[in-house]
Design an enzyme around this catalytic site. Structure first.
Site, PDB file in Angstrom:
ATOM      1  CD  GLU A  13      -2.756  -1.293  -0.081  1.00  0.00           C
ATOM      2  OE1 GLU A  13      -2.958  -0.274  -0.784  1.00  0.00           O
ATOM      3  OE2 GLU A  13      -3.204  -2.421  -0.387  1.00  0.00           O
ATOM      4  CG  HIS A  18      -1.536   1.023  -4.402  1.00  0.00           C
ATOM      5  ND1 HIS A  18      -1.736   1.022  -5.764  1.00  0.00           N
ATOM      6  CD2 HIS A  18      -1.824  -0.225  -3.967  1.00  0.00           C
ATOM      7  CE1 HIS A  18      -2.135  -0.197  -6.140  1.00  0.00           C
ATOM      8  NE2 HIS A  18      -2.174  -0.967  -5.070  1.00  0.00           N
TER       9      HIS A  18
END
Length: 490
Positions: A256, A259
């Protein structure tokens, strides 16, 4: 003001409101009281109604027709706004609002059904979502393929047939590698022990810092299904903790961060424009996967992680950094995509890609989904799904209407393979830094060649410019065969 200036000013407000709506979704999955689901669904539906009105405002068409872009940046902004305007104008306001309301409710229903291991509690709601998505696809397709119409939201200018061709080219080498690895004489030892939640989260924060996460513009929370949310000056991550399985938390966090770092790394001049977000979901996945796998699961970084985990948990049952590297990359039969190793991960995506195409086309109904999923999983992976939370209920994507999203995970892996090959040539001392827990040199190369551009260039062009070669699955497959061939002495 020129037509372009009017267009940009209007879009700036739309982008800001879209960011507010996204924050409502983040809140729902992290800290919102469980009893507020119905209220939140109405709030999200109201926001979507406002956004749909703005995205279909007739003035957009007038400004787009009169705009005279002067630079590459302005030309691309006009192109992207026009694409979104054309797409939104085909969707009735009623449908856009109902989709937002239904998927918001479905998310909570899915979470409860997953916790209770009860697909029957969720499938009627999924059927409602599916009916709405089919209606949306028909409105967008204009007589064309329904699934292709949905795919454009996540990977523009790509078709299901093109993706299927890539998957067909990848599958034989992946299946062969998996069979060779699982049949190897020597298998890595599994990590066992007690790994308290708070200790995992502290170590996860250290990993996020190692990969350059900007804590002044982000935060980390826990969620049922890890995700990132936000852009520009506020991009947040979530992770998931399973106490016996610390790699789940640590590598979800690194994933994450990839991202979120993409969003935070975009040129700040692009904020509140269509360029101020990732160019496609496959590009987004290329960043999360290269952070997680090619850098995070490499021998250099796992050596650093071995020392940190040994200290944090008062020792491990793994003898040394080399054995730990093998354990991190251990290939085992398993049902859960997010916990899958690099060898089998893309095979999970191929399964979902085929099933969701059948759902959208009507070849598969929701009432038959569990049976279809379990039969296909047994065929592809040779093991039976042990429980619904590890089968059809494991992913949130269909509950929130993300049909067309899944194939971007595998395409992102393909892009990551291309980028990794180029990055290793450009940054030959990367492993020296990773061995010290510093992913900075790799992150900087990715920020310069991918992240800062945001939506400026189409995905294939961006990857080709970053790597100097056409997009191909070959670098990814070569990397996997080399890495796991060495690990398993093939």
């Amino acid at each position: 003001m020129s037509a372009f200036d009017d267009l940009l000013a209007f879009q700036r407000q739309t982008e800001a409101l879209s960011s507010v709506a996204e924050r409502l979704g983040w809140d729902q999955e992290t800290v919102m009281p469980r009893g507020a689901t119905e209220q939140r669904s109405e709030e999200i539906a109201a926001m979507e109604e406002v956004l749909h009105e703005r995205r279909t405002d007739p003035r957009l068409g007038e400004w787009l027709a009169a705009a005279e872009p002067r630079t590459e940046v302005e030309t691309r902004i006009v192109e992207l706004i026009n694409r979104d305007f054309t797409r939104a104008s085909r969707i009735p306001a009623r449908l856009a609002t109902e989709l937002a309301r239904t998927t918001s409710l479905a998310q909570g229903i899915w979470a409860d059904a997953r916790a209770n291991e009860s697909p029957l509690d969720f499938l009627p709601t999924l059927d409602q979502v599916l009916m709405l998505k089919r209606e949306q696809a028909a409105a967008l397709a204009d007589g064309g393929d329904l699934y292709d119409a949905l795919l454009q939201e996540f990977e523009p200018d790509t078709t299901a047939a093109e993706i299927a061709a890539v998957f067909d080219a990848m599958r034989p080498r992946l299946v062969t590698l998996r069979e060779d690895v699982l049949g190897a004489d020597s298998q890595p030892q599994a990590l066992t022990g007690h790994f308290p939640q708070e200790t995992q989260l502290r170590l996860a924060r250290s990993c996020a810092t190692s990969f350059g996460y900007d804590w002044s513009r982000g935060r980390m929370d826990t969620a049922v299904h890890p995700f990132s949310s936000g852009r520009w000056q506020d991009s947040r991550i979530t992770t998931r903790v399973v106490e016996p399985e610390p790699f789940n938390c640590l590598y979800s966090t690194i994933h994450e961060v990839g991202h979120s770092s993409y969003e935070l790394g975009i040129d700040p001049d692009y904020a509140f424009t269509p360029l101020g977000r990732g160019g496609s979901m496959s590009l987004h996945e290329s960043q999360s996967r290269i952070y997680e796998n090619q850098m995070g699961r490499g021998r250099a970084f796992t050596g650093w992680l071995f020392d940190r985990m040994s200290d944090a948990f008062d020792g491990l049952n793994i003898a040394d950094p080399d054995a730990f590297y093998a354990t991190v990359n251990r290939v085992t039969p398993g049902c859960v995509r997010t916990e899958s190793d690099e060898v089998q991960y893309n095979l999970h995506i191929m399964l979902r890609f085929d099933l969701e195409r059948d759902l959208i086309s009507g070849r598969l109904d929701c009432e038959d989904l569990v049976e279809a999923w379990n039969a296909r999983f047994l065929k592809d992976f040779g093991i039976a799904v042990d429980r619904p939370a590890n089968g059809v209920l494991q992913d949130v994507h269909w509950a929130v209407g993300l049909f067309g999203y899944f194939p971007t995970y595998a395409l992102g892996n393909v892009y990551a393979g291309c980028l990794n090959a180029a990055m290793r040539k450009a940054v030959p001392d990367l492993d020296d830094a990773l061995a010290q827990g510093d992913a900075g040199p790799g992150v900087e190369w990715l920020r310069e060649n991918v992240q800062r551009h945001g939506g400026l260039r189409p995905p294939n062009r961006l990857i080709e410019e970053a790597t100097g070669a056409p997009v191909s699955p070959a670098p990814l497959l070569d990397y996997l065969e080399d890495k796991f061939g060495r690990l398993y002495s093939l």
